[in-house]
Design an enzyme around this catalytic site. Sequence first.
Site, mmCIF file in Angstrom:
data_model
loop_
_atom_site.group_PDB
_atom_site.id
_atom_site.type_symbol
_atom_site.label_atom_id
_atom_site.label_comp_id
_atom_site.label_asym_id
_atom_site.label_seq_id
_atom_site.Cartn_x
_atom_site.Cartn_y
_atom_site.Cartn_z
ATOM 1 N N LYS A 167 -3.203 9.095 -0.071
ATOM 2 C CA LYS A 167 -3.498 9.898 1.127
ATOM 3 C C LYS A 167 -2.571 11.110 1.134
ATOM 4 C CE LYS A 167 -5.873 6.245 3.526
ATOM 5 N NZ LYS A 167 -5.676 4.840 3.925
ATOM 6 N N SER A 213 -5.616 4.280 12.113
ATOM 7 C CA SER A 213 -6.341 5.485 11.711
ATOM 8 C C SER A 213 -7.521 5.823 12.613
ATOM 9 C CB SER A 213 -6.827 5.331 10.279
ATOM 10 O OG SER A 213 -7.754 4.269 10.206
ATOM 11 N N HIS A 239 -1.076 5.881 6.847
ATOM 12 C CA HIS A 239 -1.350 7.098 7.613
ATOM 13 C C HIS A 239 -0.065 7.685 8.193
ATOM 14 C CE1 HIS A 239 -5.734 7.084 7.377
ATOM 15 N NE2 HIS A 239 -5.602 5.775 7.337
HETATM 16 C C1 LIG Z 1 -6.246 3.587 3.294
HETATM 17 C C2 LIG Z 1 -5.497 2.406 3.772
HETATM 18 C C3 LIG Z 1 -5.200 1.343 2.915
HETATM 19 C C4 LIG Z 1 -5.695 1.301 1.499
HETATM 20 O O1 LIG Z 1 -5.076 2.272 0.716
HETATM 21 P P1 LIG Z 1 -5.540 2.470 -0.800
HETATM 22 O O2 LIG Z 1 -4.345 2.943 -1.514
HETATM 23 O O3 LIG Z 1 -6.645 3.470 -0.759
HETATM 24 O O4 LIG Z 1 -6.028 1.144 -1.293
HETATM 25 C C5 LIG Z 1 -4.426 0.301 3.400
HETATM 26 N N1 LIG Z 1 -3.973 0.305 4.679
HETATM 27 C C6 LIG Z 1 -4.265 1.304 5.540
HETATM 28 C C7 LIG Z 1 -3.737 1.256 6.940
HETATM 29 C C8 LIG Z 1 -5.039 2.374 5.121
HETATM 30 O O5 LIG Z 1 -5.343 3.342 5.975
#
Ligand SMILES: *Cc1c(COP(=O)(O)O)cnc(C)c1O
Length: 399
Positions: free
Chosen positions: A244, A185, A213
């Site tokens: 997301k 990210s 992502h």
């Molecule tokens: C945002 C993210 C997480 C965590 O996701 P949540 O559902 O908010 O706990 C895990 N791994 C990556 C690569 C992320 O970008």
Amino acid sequence: MSKQAAFYSQLQQTLSTLQQEGLFKPERVIASRQGSEVTGSDGRMLINMCANNYLGLSGQEWVAQAAIAATEKYGYGLSSVRFICGTQTVHKELEQAISAFLGTEDTILYAAAFDANGGVFEPLFDENDAIISDALNHASIIDGIRLCKAARFRYAHNDMADLEKQLQAAEGKRHKIIVTDGVFSMDGTIAQLDKIVELAEKYGALTMIDECHASGFMGKTGRGTHEHHNVVGKIDIITGTLGKALGGAMGGFTSGRKEVIEMLRQKSRPYLFSNTLAPSIAGASLEVLKRLSSSTELRDRLHENTAYFRKEIERIGFTIKPGTHPVVPVMLFDAQVAQKFAARMYELGVLLSGFFYPVVPMGQARVRVQLSAAHTREQLDTVLKAFEQAGHELGLLKK
Ligand SMILES: *Cc1c(COP(=O)(O)O)cnc(C)c1O
């Protein structure tokens, strides 16, 4: 000073050090729904360029309505973990829908992807095994690996030659698994899954990707990085988030072969000892997957917006990290410049985030832009104009 007072005083000191070093993270307060435009708590309208709202679904009315409908039917919550009395038909339907979407056999839901990653290694691997992990993998993967007794091997970020070396170093271990973020990210870097799968086959290793992502918009039909790299069916374990692109509320999942998922249901601690996903989220996520499976319209719009922004921001004279992902790092190099730039953009009505050391390497300070399918061309042009203005004001542009 009492021992207890000394504790609080130490916290105060650490916090003020964070502030002095510019590492303190203030929270922005939004008074509206999430979206391509938000209202700040001060009433100011801002174009939002820093949410993981890739498909623009977070504040969407039809998604909110799907959550309401699921609440009406299934209630607010279950007050139970899954295996006691916390599984409803909507949870099973969602697990099937995620499996169908990703091209896997089965899926297990978690309260967050953080939990999915935290609970995936320990039930499946022990001291006889090896986990080979990209150096820049997400914090939740790092924590998950720490909770497991397997031998750990780290390869330099995105470096396939080093990955091969680590696979050789892990030779002799019973099971080996290569673990990577599908997309990283900070830079929008897409993992080289075609090469990773090749190496995995050569060395008899399993593969795991974290698709937080990527799920919903990477690849021709948005299935993820495995589709992007044409290795659908060749990844052993896929973790991802519902928080997301896939709606933005919360919730996570692990997907893969049915034996893997069955074992996680029996042994994964964040699953066994934490409450079930709220039915509103399960119901809305199900609607989201239905839409994404029937049309690539949102995914296509996101990629059009990304291509437009990437081309225009370079034309104005900014340097970006090259790529195709909707994460666009606009490089400003200097930490203070990045901070000033983000602050000026806020005044100009654009919400974005600055990153500098130690979050990114020294001398690599930047503002990170995240595109969304919800951004209109007009909004993007407003943002580009603000970039141009702030860039001239801070002496960053030649023309
Ligand atoms: C945002 C993210 C997480 C965590 O996701 P949540 O559902 O908010 O706990 C895990 N791994 C990556 C690569 C992320 O970008």
